[in-house]
Structures are given as C-alpha cells and as structure tokens.
Design a protein around this motif. Structure first.
Motif, PDB file in Angstrom:
ATOM      1  N   GLU A  52       0.824  -1.205   0.000  1.00 45.14           N
ATOM      2  CA  GLU A  52       0.000   0.000   0.000  1.00 45.14           C
ATOM      3  C   GLU A  52       0.863   1.262   0.000  1.00 45.14           C
ATOM      4  N   LEU A  53       2.016   1.193   0.647  1.00 39.41           N
ATOM      5  CA  LEU A  53       2.943   2.323   0.638  1.00 39.41           C
ATOM      6  C   LEU A  53       3.408   2.608  -0.788  1.00 39.41           C
ATOM      7  N   GLN A  54       3.711   1.550  -1.513  1.00 40.20           N
ATOM      8  CA  GLN A  54       4.120   1.705  -2.913  1.00 40.20           C
ATOM      9  C   GLN A  54       3.017   2.375  -3.729  1.00 40.20           C
ATOM     10  N   GLN A  55       1.795   2.012  -3.470  1.00 41.89           N
ATOM     11  CA  GLN A  55       0.672   2.604  -4.199  1.00 41.89           C
ATOM     12  C   GLN A  55       0.534   4.095  -3.893  1.00 41.89           C
ATOM     13  N   GLU A  56       0.781   4.481  -2.659  1.00 42.17           N
ATOM     14  CA  GLU A  56       0.720   5.901  -2.313  1.00 42.17           C
ATOM     15  C   GLU A  56       1.850   6.680  -2.995  1.00 42.17           C
ATOM     16  N   LEU A  57       3.000   6.062  -3.089  1.00 40.14           N
ATOM     17  CA  LEU A  57       4.112   6.709  -3.796  1.00 40.14           C
ATOM     18  C   LEU A  57       3.815   6.816  -5.286  1.00 40.14           C
ATOM     19  N   ASP A  58       3.111   5.809  -5.826  1.00 41.90           N
ATOM     20  CA  ASP A  58       2.704   5.870  -7.235  1.00 41.90           C
ATOM     21  C   ASP A  58       1.821   7.091  -7.490  1.00 41.90           C
ATOM     22  N   LEU A  59       0.943   7.399  -6.548  1.00 40.30           N
ATOM     23  CA  LEU A  59       0.063   8.566  -6.704  1.00 40.30           C
ATOM     24  C   LEU A  59       0.871   9.857  -6.708  1.00 40.30           C
ATOM     25  N   LEU A  60       1.904   9.939  -5.880  1.00 34.70           N
ATOM     26  CA  LEU A  60       2.763  11.121  -5.872  1.00 34.70           C
ATOM     27  C   LEU A  60       3.476  11.279  -7.216  1.00 34.70           C
ATOM     28  N   GLU A  61       3.871  10.148  -7.794  1.00 33.88           N
ATOM     29  CA  GLU A  61       4.503  10.187  -9.122  1.00 33.88           C
ATOM     30  C   GLU A  61       3.525  10.721 -10.159  1.00 33.88           C
ATOM     31  N   GLN A  62       2.300  10.220 -10.153  1.00 32.11           N
ATOM     32  CA  GLN A  62       1.310  10.643 -11.146  1.00 32.11           C
ATOM     33  C   GLN A  62       0.989  12.131 -11.042  1.00 32.11           C
ATOM     34  N   GLU A  63       1.088  12.677  -9.831  1.00 35.22           N
ATOM     35  CA  GLU A  63       0.821  14.098  -9.626  1.00 35.22           C
ATOM     36  C   GLU A  63       2.073  14.950  -9.799  1.00 35.22           C
ATOM     37  N   THR A  64       3.188  14.310 -10.197  1.00 36.57           N
ATOM     38  CA  THR A  64       4.492  14.954 -10.361  1.00 36.57           C
ATOM     39  C   THR A  64       4.921  15.669  -9.077  1.00 36.57           C
ATOM     40  N   LYS A  65       4.546  15.093  -7.947  1.00 33.00           N
ATOM     41  CA  LYS A  65       5.023  15.609  -6.668  1.00 33.00           C
ATOM     42  C   LYS A  65       6.324  14.930  -6.265  1.00 33.00           C
ATOM     43  N   PHE A  66       6.554  13.745  -6.850  1.00 34.17           N
ATOM     44  CA  PHE A  66       7.806  13.053  -6.558  1.00 34.17           C
ATOM     45  C   PHE A  66       8.231  12.225  -7.756  1.00 34.17           C
ATOM     46  N   TRP A  67       9.436  12.463  -8.230  1.00 32.29           N
ATOM     47  CA  TRP A  67      10.145  11.583  -9.154  1.00 32.29           C
ATOM     48  C   TRP A  67      11.447  11.212  -8.472  1.00 32.29           C
ATOM     49  N   GLY A  68      11.839   9.969  -8.596  1.00 34.27           N
ATOM     50  CA  GLY A  68      13.101   9.576  -7.999  1.00 34.27           C
ATOM     51  C   GLY A  68      13.096   8.129  -7.567  1.00 34.27           C
ATOM     52  N   VAL A  69      13.917   7.835  -6.556  1.00 29.07           N
ATOM     53  CA  VAL A  69      14.069   6.467  -6.067  1.00 29.07           C
ATOM     54  C   VAL A  69      14.009   6.475  -4.545  1.00 29.07           C
ATOM     55  N   VAL A  70      13.348   5.448  -4.008  1.00 31.30           N
ATOM     56  CA  VAL A  70      13.230   5.280  -2.557  1.00 31.30           C
ATOM     57  C   VAL A  70      13.817   3.931  -2.170  1.00 31.30           C
ATOM     58  N   LEU A  71      14.642   3.941  -1.147  1.00 31.78           N
ATOM     59  CA  LEU A  71      15.169   2.702  -0.572  1.00 31.78           C
ATOM     60  C   LEU A  71      14.899   2.726   0.925  1.00 31.78           C
ATOM     61  N   ILE A  72      14.244   1.672   1.418  1.00 31.15           N
ATOM     62  CA  ILE A  72      13.987   1.523   2.852  1.00 31.15           C
ATOM     63  C   ILE A  72      14.531   0.170   3.279  1.00 31.15           C
ATOM     64  N   THR A  73      15.335   0.158   4.341  1.00 30.90           N
ATOM     65  CA  THR A  73      15.869  -1.113   4.827  1.00 30.90           C
ATOM     66  C   THR A  73      15.630  -1.255   6.313  1.00 30.90           C
ATOM     67  N   ASP A  74      15.599  -2.472   6.746  1.00 26.38           N
ATOM     68  CA  ASP A  74      15.548  -2.834   8.164  1.00 26.38           C
ATOM     69  C   ASP A  74      16.750  -3.725   8.402  1.00 26.38           C
ATOM     70  N   GLY A  75      17.814  -3.146   8.961  1.00 30.43           N
ATOM     71  CA  GLY A  75      19.063  -3.887   9.036  1.00 30.43           C
ATOM     72  C   GLY A  75      19.581  -4.135   7.633  1.00 30.43           C
ATOM     73  N   ASP A  76      19.858  -5.387   7.317  1.00 31.28           N
ATOM     74  CA  ASP A  76      20.327  -5.742   5.979  1.00 31.28           C
ATOM     75  C   ASP A  76      19.191  -6.133   5.041  1.00 31.28           C
ATOM     76  N   GLN A  77      17.960  -6.105   5.546  1.00 34.58           N
ATOM     77  CA  GLN A  77      16.819  -6.533   4.734  1.00 34.58           C
ATOM     78  C   GLN A  77      16.217  -5.340   4.000  1.00 34.58           C
ATOM     79  N   ILE A  78      16.038  -5.471   2.698  1.00 35.74           N
ATOM     80  CA  ILE A  78      15.414  -4.421   1.902  1.00 35.74           C
ATOM     81  C   ILE A  78      13.898  -4.556   2.011  1.00 35.74           C
ATOM     82  N   LEU A  79      13.256  -3.512   2.516  1.00 36.82           N
ATOM     83  CA  LEU A  79      11.802  -3.490   2.597  1.00 36.82           C
ATOM     84  C   LEU A  79      11.187  -2.946   1.316  1.00 36.82           C
ATOM     85  N   LEU A  80      11.815  -1.927   0.752  1.00 37.33           N
ATOM     86  CA  LEU A  80      11.302  -1.318  -0.477  1.00 37.33           C
ATOM     87  C   LEU A  80      12.447  -0.673  -1.237  1.00 37.33           C
TER      88      LEU A  80
END
Length: 370
Positions: A52-80
């Motif tokens: 669902e977080l990814q979907q919210e970020l998709d909406l920001l992209e469609q509104e041209t409020k955010f273009w770019g890349v997001v990386l979220i990790t928990d320790g060595d585990q990639i969450l997004l």
C-alpha cells in the motif's frame, strides 16, 4: 517500474535539519522554488503495509510531486526499493533503482570522510590552522581557522553562492582552485568559532586541503578513500550534462513548467556537493561508515558527533541536499538500524517531504507491531 519488496553527519533532528539546511543554507533557491516549499506540506502515508505504501508513492509520481528512487531497509533486509517518474522526459527514460541522481550537498559527506581519513593517517590534524595548506586567505583567517572549524561550519565565512561572480557564471567553476580564488576575495562575516553559519565555503576549502595534503585531485582522493573501497561503481564527480545513466535535474520555470536545470549548476561537482550516485551505492556508503569499515572507531565517532572529541551519543546518521532540480535525503536510525534513502530530480522539498513521511510511517508501523 521494478520493485524489490523486502531497507547525521551531524547528530541533528531531521526536522531541524530541514529548516537549517533547505531553508537557509546550501543553495540559493529561486523565489519560485522557495515559495513552492512554503506552500507544500510533508507527506503523510496511511499505508498499512509495504504494498500500500508503494501505491501511495505511485500517486505522488502521477501528480508529479515526486520523481526519484526510494530505498527503505531494516538492518540488511530491503523493505522497499522502487523508482518513480522519469530520469529523462525528452527521451522518455524512466528512472530505475540503478539511475544516478545529483546529490547536491550530500557530497559533503564524502569530503568530511576523506578529511577524517587523512587525519586518521596523520597527514592532517583537525586543530591545525588551514593556512598551513592554503595561502592568501583574508583577515589572517588562514591562521585563525582550523580544519575542525571548517568541518563544523564555524569558520566565520558566509556563502559564495550569493556572489555575483558565481551567480552570473556557475559553469566557470570547474576546479577546486576556481573556488579558492573566489573565496580569497570574500571577507568572513564573524570571528571563527563564534557561530555556526552553513556555508559551502567551508567544504570547498576542505577540498583544497585534501588536494594539497594527498597530492591528488579532489575526485581522485575521494575515489581512493571512499568510492573504490566501498565499491560505489555508479558514483562520481560527473560533468553536469545529460547522460542516459543519470537523472536529468528538473526545475520549474516562471510558467510552472518542468525544464532541465543544468544551466543553474556548476560545471561538475565540488567538495561542497554535486556528485552523482544511486541509492544502492549510498546504502553501501552508509553501512561502511556505520560498521566502521571506512574509519577507525575514533574518527567514525567524530563523523557522527559534529566532529567533537569524546562523544559517542549519535542516534542517527545521514545528511540532506537540495538545489534546483535535485533533492537528496539519507537517514539511518542507529537505534533501530532502519535506513531511508530518497533521491529526486525535482526541486526541493520533493525528497524531503517523502523522507519525513516515511520516517513517521516506519515509527507508527513499528509501534503498531508491538
């Protein structure tokens, strides 16, 4: 878009860092960009999970409020790890996690780390006067200002970006020597060690010291001490011109249209910022610092604790950068070992607001899971 679902140089709260840096400091934003910053608000994510977080970020992209890349990790585990928007609108090239973005002032981390590496090796001393390495500075500041003052931005200098020589011809500044020549003509605002003034001058002078002390160009010294050891293969001091592997920086003109921002940038990066990198390279850098693989224990603590001796109380590590067409935020919570990296090729506060929203979302999610 391709998704992998699975993760401060100064110990400063990121809300304070936003006010101190983005509103005051490392760039001279146009009035239109500054007004945009005041109108917009940080993002509040309502997602209950990563999908669902990814979907919210998709909406920001469609509104041209955010273009770019997001990386979220928990320790060595990639969450997004997700890319949004276009790296090059004219060529219709989408951003990917491997796209390199202009880091703006985040490049100061590389300068600080390299200076600390030279200090660790005994080549420089943090409390020696900078006149040992740089001559011709005004007001006898070569003898008054130390390397530590530069790192802490307590030299007394303001910034050079408001100088007409820079504003009128940013492309003329191509080497560290070009910046030093300009700085020699700028009088400091206050006495050293009396006030912190966020200023790019401090880090250009650190770059000059790196070049003299190491016998290498700034780029060669950073590559030797950081980029190569950490295997940051997509990071460099690239010329600020279009390239398929790098995101084009976009700013808004007076009509509110997105246009490339190259003509508002220096020719290439400098010790004060402007390098290009990817989220994966930056994550490798963050981990190398935190895990003590770049610096010894003492100098790692200095990097994380405002360059003060005998302090080891940092709770977060990272930095922020913003210029017209680029906004970059890095943050690792040292208590929870969560890392957020947000890179954007749009004007600030595109990445800033996403990172603040993600930080709060992680905190709320963590509390709900207890």
């Amino acid at each position: 878009m391709k998704t992998a679902v699975v993760q401060n140089i100064f110990n400063i709260d990121f809300r304070l860092l936003s006010v101190t840096i983005l509103s005051i400091a490392f760039i001279m934003l146009s009035k239109s960009v500054t007004a945009q910053n005041h109108r917009s608000q940080p993002i509040k994510f309502e997602a209950s999970n990563v999908k669902e977080l990814q979907q919210e970020l998709d909406l920001l992209e469609q509104e041209t409020k955010f273009w770019g890349v997001v990386l979220i990790t928990d320790g060595d585990q990639i969450l997004l790890e997700e890319a949004f928007g276009l790296a090059d609108r004219d060529k219709d090239i989408a951003s990917t996690p491997q796209t390199a973005f202009n880091l703006a002032s985040v490049g100061k981390l590389f300068t600080a780390t390299t200076i600390l590496k030279l200090a660790q090796n005994g080549t420089v001393s943090l409390d020696e006067p900078i006149g040992k390495w740089i001559d011709g500075l005004p007001n006898n500041y070569g003898q008054k200002v130390t390397i530590r003052h530069l790192l802490q931005m307590k030299s007394g200098w303001g910034d050079y970006m408001s100088e007409s020589a820079y504003q009128n011809n940013p492309k003329d500044f191509r080497t560290v020597s070009d910046y030093v020549k300009l700085i020699r003509s700028i009088k400091p605002k206050v006495e050293p060690d009396t006030k912190m003034i966020y200023s790019n001058i401090n880090y250009e002078l650190l770059g000059a010291i790196i070049e003299v002390a190491s016998g290498l160009s700034y780029e060669e010294a950073v590559n030797k001490n950081i980029w190569e050891p950490v295997d940051m293969i997509s990071t460099g001091c690239f010329i600020h011109e279009p390239a398929d592997s790098r995101a084009t920086p976009y700013t808004k003109n007076s009509n509110g249209e997105l246009v490339p921002a190259y003509d508002r940038m220096a020719y290439r990066c400098s010790p004060a910022g402007g390098a290009y990198s990817t989220v994966e390279d930056l994550y490798r850098y963050q981990r190398a610092v935190i895990d003590g693989k770049l610096l010894d224990e003492r100098h790692t603590a200095l990097l994380m604790n405002q360059f003060e001796e005998d302090q080891k109380n940092a709770t977060r590590f990272g930095f922020a950068g913003g210029i017209e067409g680029a906004n970059t935020w890095l943050r690792t919570n040292l208590k929870t070992d969560n890392t957020i990296i947000v890179l954007s090729n749009l004007d600030p506060p595109a990445a800033e607001h996403v990172l603040i929203g993600l930080k709060e979302w992680i905190q709320v999610t963590h509390e709900k899971s207890k």
